[in-house]
Design a protein around this motif. Structure first.
Motif: not given
Length: 505
Positions: A40-49, A383-394, A426-431
């Motif tokens: 979650l944190i790394v995804g939010l930071i990367a999304g901001a950058l 909760v889990m898939l939200t963090a994975l989505t943010l990490f992937r999309e960021s 991490l994610s079936g749909s993402g992979s």
């Protein structure tokens, strides 16, 4: 459930979280807490950058909707069917017969579980469904197995050794035929997609052996031992009945303070750049991040174009290949998969009728549990898939790929496979999306696409499995199951790349 004891003349009640009940007090951090926080944190930071907030929010809200409409509700229907069938098998004694037949193997893997306990039969059915590639049909069987394993668990908040072994085997993903990976190769126009069957079989079999060895080895390590359920003392005052809760005092370590401050500053810096577009562009260009992001977007665009071309044109060669396969091995495999569920249903009903079981009533009683289980796992999935989505999309995956590129070149791993290797647990749909991007890239050779498909079929989505299975029975301390699952994933990745490159070059 509570235990009553005395302390300095005052009556004290110990409150322990039970299955389906809340847990009072401050829980001790677990490995999943740290992993989820990191994503979650790394995804939010990367999304901001990268300025990816819009894509992140869109993906997050879509994920929340999909958890309910695409995952949980269809799973509830399957849960009702399978739990009804399993109840018939238990009431008629069929599950006990299955357990006895496979007891020589299962007793060595799960020595803590009685040989005739229903958990043995449910675990056997789940592992068999996974081997046949039945996909989501295996999940209800696994959830039922977890319920039975929880019945034997003296510490309701911590996973038992049997649970950890069962989860490790599920995340290893041993399958006779990787049908999904084969279908993706065939759809992408890659010739002879069935060529990955033997390599994928050996990779998943080896990964399962590694998972078993890791689970047995880790369960004896000090850091993964079973701990008593967390208790919070609540002292009742004398006379007035006042209840005073004794909460645990949390002390933050210096390292954690530094990490939290650095994370907050990095997010503020990235968010501040969004208010200054020109400076944001200049920073991305100076650091080279703009070129990295554009390259990743270009690969996605090329894959989308290639997919559209295949769907529109449908080349004669691909159509002919699929037609030939449909009359041969693929038809046989598809027929076996289709026959598996009806065969189980027919045998279960006939066996129950022969034993005098009221089949309709017992099916209904078993099915009643299905919807409740699906509802119970929804919060864990959201909760889990939200963090994975943010990490992937960021864009965090792009950053990680760029940072590890020198190391991957040193060890000989194709850098194109890194995002898929990271995303698979991490994610079936993402992979699946990343695999399709690789398959549809015009510039990549078929050998690399074969390796990518083997890698995709080499393991299961570890974090999804842990969130669903442990969440369904209220397990908070996953102990060594995550470590064993990740070790199996690593073994599968190494095996897929090694065997794939050896066979396909």
């Amino acid at each position: 459930m509570g235990a009553i004891f005395s302390a300095r003349g005052a009556e004290t009640r110990s409150v322990v979280g039970n299955l389906g009940q809340g847990v009072y007090g401050l829980p001790a951090p677990t490995m999943l807490n740290y992993v989820w926080s990191f994503l979650l944190i790394v995804g939010l930071i990367a999304g901001a950058l990268f300025g990816r907030f819009e894509a992140m929010m869109t993906g997050m809200f879509a994920t929340c909707k999909d958890v309910v409409m695409v995952i949980a509700l269809p799973l509830a229907g399957m849960m009702m069917l399978w739990l009804g069938i399993l109840r018939l098998m238990e009431k008629s004694g069929m599950m006990e017969v299955i357990s006895r037949a496979l007891s020589p193997v299962m007793r060595r893997l799960f020595p803590e579980v009685p040989p005739t306990h229903p958990a043995m039969g449910a675990m056997t059915m789940n592992l068999a469904a996974n081997m046949l590639g039945l996909g989501n049909s295996a999940t209800p069987l696994g959830l039922k197995a977890m319920v039975h394993l929880q019945e034997l668990n003296p510490h309701k908040q911590s996973a038992t050794n049997a649970m950890c072994m069962f989860l490790a085997l599920n995340t290893a993903g041993f399958a006779l035929v990787p049908m999904m990976a084969i279908n993706y190769l065939a759809t992408g126009g890659v010739p002879n997609p069935q060529a990955i069957i033997a390599p994928a079989f050996f990779v998943t079999f080896g990964g399962s052996l590694v998972a078993i060895a890791a689970a047995f080895w880790l369960q004896g390590r000090a850091g993964f031992r079973v701990q008593p359920d967390e208790m919070v003392e609540v002292e009742e005052g004398k006379g007035d009945g006042e209840v005073v809760e004794k909460k645990t005092i949390f002390v933050m370590s210096p390292l954690r303070k530094i990490l939290l401050v650095v994370s907050a500053l990095a997010f503020v810096f990235g968010a501040g750049l969004q208010l200054m577009p020109e400076m944001h562009t200049r920073v991305l260009e100076t650091t080279g991040l703009k070129a990295v992001l554009e390259n990743a977007e270009s690969r996605k665009a090329l894959a989308a174009e290639r997919k559209a071309e295949l769907e529109a044109a449908k080349p004669a060669a691909v159509a002919q290949q699929q037609s030939q396969e449909a009359g041969g091995w693929r038809k046989v495999l598809a027929t076996v998969s289709l026959l598996a569920i009806p065969l189980v249903l027919l045998v279960a009903v006939l066996w129950a009728l022969a034993k005098g079981v009221a089949v309709y009533e017992e099916m209904v009683e078993g099915a009643k549990e299905g919807f409740g289980v699906a509802v119970k796992i929804m919060p864990f999935l959201v909760v889990m898939l939200t963090a994975l989505t943010l990490f992937r999309e960021s864009g965090a995956m792009v950053l990680l790929e760029q940072a590890l590129r020198p190391l991957l070149n040193l060890i000989g791993m194709p850098v194109e496979l890194l995002p898929l290797a990271i995303m698979r647990p991490l994610s079936g749909s993402g992979s699946a999306g990343l695999l399709n991007e690789l398959i549809l890239q015009p510039g990549l050779g078929d050998s690399l696409k074969y390796v990518a498909a083997i890698l995709y079929g080499s393991s299961e989505t570890t974090f999804y499995v842990l969130a669903v299975y442990f969440g369904s029975v209220g397990i908070r301390r996953v102990r060594h199951s995550l470590a064993a699952g990740l070790i199996a994933d690593l073994a599968g990745t190494i095996g897929a790349i090694g065997i794939g490159r050896l066979i396909f070059g």
